[in-house]
Design a protein around this motif. Structure first.
Motif, PDB file in Angstrom:
ATOM      1  N   UNK A 113       0.845  -1.201   0.000  1.00  0.00           N
ATOM      2  CA  UNK A 113       0.000   0.000   0.000  1.00  0.00           C
ATOM      3  C   UNK A 113       0.881   1.252   0.000  1.00  0.00           C
ATOM      4  N   UNK A 114       2.034   1.181   0.655  1.00  0.00           N
ATOM      5  CA  UNK A 114       2.976   2.301   0.655  1.00  0.00           C
ATOM      6  C   UNK A 114       3.560   2.557  -0.732  1.00  0.00           C
ATOM      7  N   UNK A 115       3.620   1.494  -1.521  1.00  0.00           N
ATOM      8  CA  UNK A 115       4.156   1.557  -2.873  1.00  0.00           C
ATOM      9  C   UNK A 115       3.070   1.976  -3.872  1.00  0.00           C
ATOM     10  N   UNK A 116       1.838   1.921  -3.441  1.00  0.00           N
ATOM     11  CA  UNK A 116       0.664   2.237  -4.266  1.00  0.00           C
ATOM     12  C   UNK A 116       0.360   1.146  -5.282  1.00  0.00           C
ATOM     13  N   UNK A 117       0.395  -0.103  -4.802  1.00  0.00           N
ATOM     14  CA  UNK A 117      -0.061  -1.220  -5.623  1.00  0.00           C
ATOM     15  C   UNK A 117      -0.691  -2.273  -4.713  1.00  0.00           C
ATOM     16  N   UNK A 118      -1.359  -3.237  -5.325  1.00  0.00           N
ATOM     17  CA  UNK A 118      -2.101  -4.253  -4.581  1.00  0.00           C
ATOM     18  C   UNK A 118      -1.753  -5.645  -5.083  1.00  0.00           C
ATOM     19  N   UNK A 119      -1.969  -6.629  -4.218  1.00  0.00           N
ATOM     20  CA  UNK A 119      -1.794  -8.028  -4.593  1.00  0.00           C
ATOM     21  C   UNK A 119      -3.059  -8.481  -5.315  1.00  0.00           C
ATOM     22  N   UNK A 120      -2.880  -9.027  -6.524  1.00  0.00           N
ATOM     23  CA  UNK A 120      -4.005  -9.563  -7.279  1.00  0.00           C
ATOM     24  C   UNK A 120      -4.119 -11.073  -7.118  1.00  0.00           C
ATOM     25  N   UNK A 121      -2.967 -11.748  -7.072  1.00  0.00           N
ATOM     26  CA  UNK A 121      -2.972 -13.198  -6.846  1.00  0.00           C
ATOM     27  C   UNK A 121      -1.590 -13.641  -6.391  1.00  0.00           C
ATOM     28  N   UNK A 122      -1.546 -14.857  -5.835  1.00  0.00           N
ATOM     29  CA  UNK A 122      -0.300 -15.422  -5.318  1.00  0.00           C
ATOM     30  C   UNK A 122      -0.230 -16.883  -5.738  1.00  0.00           C
ATOM     31  N   UNK A 144       2.811 -20.243  -5.528  1.00  0.00           N
ATOM     32  CA  UNK A 144       4.101 -20.593  -4.952  1.00  0.00           C
ATOM     33  C   UNK A 144       4.471 -22.025  -5.261  1.00  0.00           C
ATOM     34  N   UNK A 145       5.717 -22.325  -5.015  1.00  0.00           N
ATOM     35  CA  UNK A 145       6.206 -23.701  -5.111  1.00  0.00           C
ATOM     36  C   UNK A 145       7.124 -23.941  -3.917  1.00  0.00           C
ATOM     37  N   UNK A 146       7.963 -24.936  -3.975  1.00  0.00           N
ATOM     38  CA  UNK A 146       8.810 -25.242  -2.827  1.00  0.00           C
ATOM     39  C   UNK A 146       9.921 -24.216  -2.610  1.00  0.00           C
ATOM     40  N   UNK A 147      10.157 -23.327  -3.585  1.00  0.00           N
ATOM     41  CA  UNK A 147      11.271 -22.386  -3.509  1.00  0.00           C
ATOM     42  C   UNK A 147      10.872 -20.935  -3.260  1.00  0.00           C
ATOM     43  N   UNK A 148       9.718 -20.509  -3.787  1.00  0.00           N
ATOM     44  CA  UNK A 148       9.356 -19.104  -3.715  1.00  0.00           C
ATOM     45  C   UNK A 148       7.852 -18.917  -3.818  1.00  0.00           C
ATOM     46  N   UNK A 149       7.428 -17.698  -3.464  1.00  0.00           N
ATOM     47  CA  UNK A 149       6.050 -17.275  -3.670  1.00  0.00           C
ATOM     48  C   UNK A 149       6.090 -16.120  -4.663  1.00  0.00           C
ATOM     49  N   UNK A 150       5.249 -16.190  -5.683  1.00  0.00           N
ATOM     50  CA  UNK A 150       5.181 -15.148  -6.706  1.00  0.00           C
ATOM     51  C   UNK A 150       3.855 -14.413  -6.556  1.00  0.00           C
ATOM     52  N   UNK A 151       3.950 -13.105  -6.416  1.00  0.00           N
ATOM     53  CA  UNK A 151       2.779 -12.250  -6.239  1.00  0.00           C
ATOM     54  C   UNK A 151       2.561 -11.450  -7.518  1.00  0.00           C
ATOM     55  N   UNK A 152       1.383 -11.587  -8.111  1.00  0.00           N
ATOM     56  CA  UNK A 152       0.999 -10.734  -9.226  1.00  0.00           C
ATOM     57  C   UNK A 152       0.417  -9.472  -8.618  1.00  0.00           C
ATOM     58  N   UNK A 153       0.995  -8.339  -8.964  1.00  0.00           N
ATOM     59  CA  UNK A 153       0.578  -7.063  -8.392  1.00  0.00           C
ATOM     60  C   UNK A 153      -0.161  -6.234  -9.427  1.00  0.00           C
ATOM     61  N   UNK A 154      -0.911  -5.273  -8.936  1.00  0.00           N
ATOM     62  CA  UNK A 154      -1.619  -4.368  -9.843  1.00  0.00           C
ATOM     63  C   UNK A 154      -0.641  -3.567 -10.696  1.00  0.00           C
ATOM     64  N   UNK A 155       0.560  -3.409 -10.248  1.00  0.00           N
ATOM     65  CA  UNK A 155       1.581  -2.661 -10.985  1.00  0.00           C
ATOM     66  C   UNK A 155       2.853  -3.489 -11.174  1.00  0.00           C
ATOM     67  N   UNK A 156       2.730  -4.784 -11.467  1.00  0.00           N
ATOM     68  CA  UNK A 156       3.846  -5.657 -11.796  1.00  0.00           C
ATOM     69  C   UNK A 156       3.895  -6.892 -10.904  1.00  0.00           C
ATOM     70  N   UNK A 157       5.041  -7.150 -10.198  1.00  0.00           N
ATOM     71  CA  UNK A 157       5.163  -8.418  -9.492  1.00  0.00           C
ATOM     72  C   UNK A 157       6.159  -8.342  -8.332  1.00  0.00           C
ATOM     73  N   UNK A 158       6.029  -9.340  -7.449  1.00  0.00           N
ATOM     74  CA  UNK A 158       6.939  -9.468  -6.314  1.00  0.00           C
ATOM     75  C   UNK A 158       7.243 -10.952  -6.138  1.00  0.00           C
ATOM     76  N   UNK A 159       8.516 -11.259  -5.886  1.00  0.00           N
ATOM     77  CA  UNK A 159       8.947 -12.641  -5.677  1.00  0.00           C
ATOM     78  C   UNK A 159       9.573 -12.717  -4.291  1.00  0.00           C
ATOM     79  N   UNK A 160       9.083 -13.656  -3.493  1.00  0.00           N
ATOM     80  CA  UNK A 160       9.539 -13.785  -2.113  1.00  0.00           C
ATOM     81  C   UNK A 160      10.153 -15.168  -1.918  1.00  0.00           C
ATOM     82  N   UNK A 161      11.412 -15.162  -1.526  1.00  0.00           N
ATOM     83  CA  UNK A 161      12.169 -16.365  -1.186  1.00  0.00           C
ATOM     84  C   UNK A 161      12.393 -16.345   0.327  1.00  0.00           C
TER      85      UNK A 161
END
Length: 117
Positions: free
Chosen positions: A52-61, A63-80
């Motif tokens: 919210x501080x970045x001014x985008x939202x999570x649209x979907x998530x 994941x697999x055994x290595x990472x979680x991939x977040x589709x954002x309203x303004x691109x993406x985020x990958x969390x390991x």
């Protein structure tokens, strides 16, 4: 000649932060109960507050055994377990995420190792 509006939404911005565990942090391996470890164990609502501080939202998530991939309203985020890659575009304010990201990392026993922007 008719003028059209530009489809350019602003430059892509990428923030990649690597973390290391503090000495008091247990192993960053997934445990027997398949609980996610490190940054992957952070609840979605914490990521939502940071984004919210970045001014985008999570649209979907996904994941697999290595990472979680977040589709954002303004691109993406990958969390390991000990790395976050946040890619945004448009009018997002990517660097506003930094203080909250550091707080989230501290909450799971991690400190910054490297930062790439």
């Amino acid at each position: 000649m008719e003028r059209t509006t530009s489809a350019f939404e602003g430059p892509e911005k990428v923030l990649e932060v690597w973390f290391i565990p503090t000495k008091a942090t247990p192993s960053l391996q997934n445990n027997q109960d398949d609980q996610k470890c490190g940054l992957r164990g952070v609840k979605k609502d914490k990521w939502e507050r940071m984004l919210a501080l970045v001014k985008c939202q999570i649209l979907s998530v996904i994941g697999n055994e290595y990472l979680d991939a977040y589709l954002l309203s303004e691109s993406s985020m990958f969390v390991y377990p000990r790395q976050v890659v946040l890619k945004t575009c448009g009018t997002t304010t990517l660097l506003n995420a930094v203080p909250e990201l550091l707080s989230i990392a501290r909450s799971v026993g991690l400190v910054v190792e490297d930062v790439f922007y």
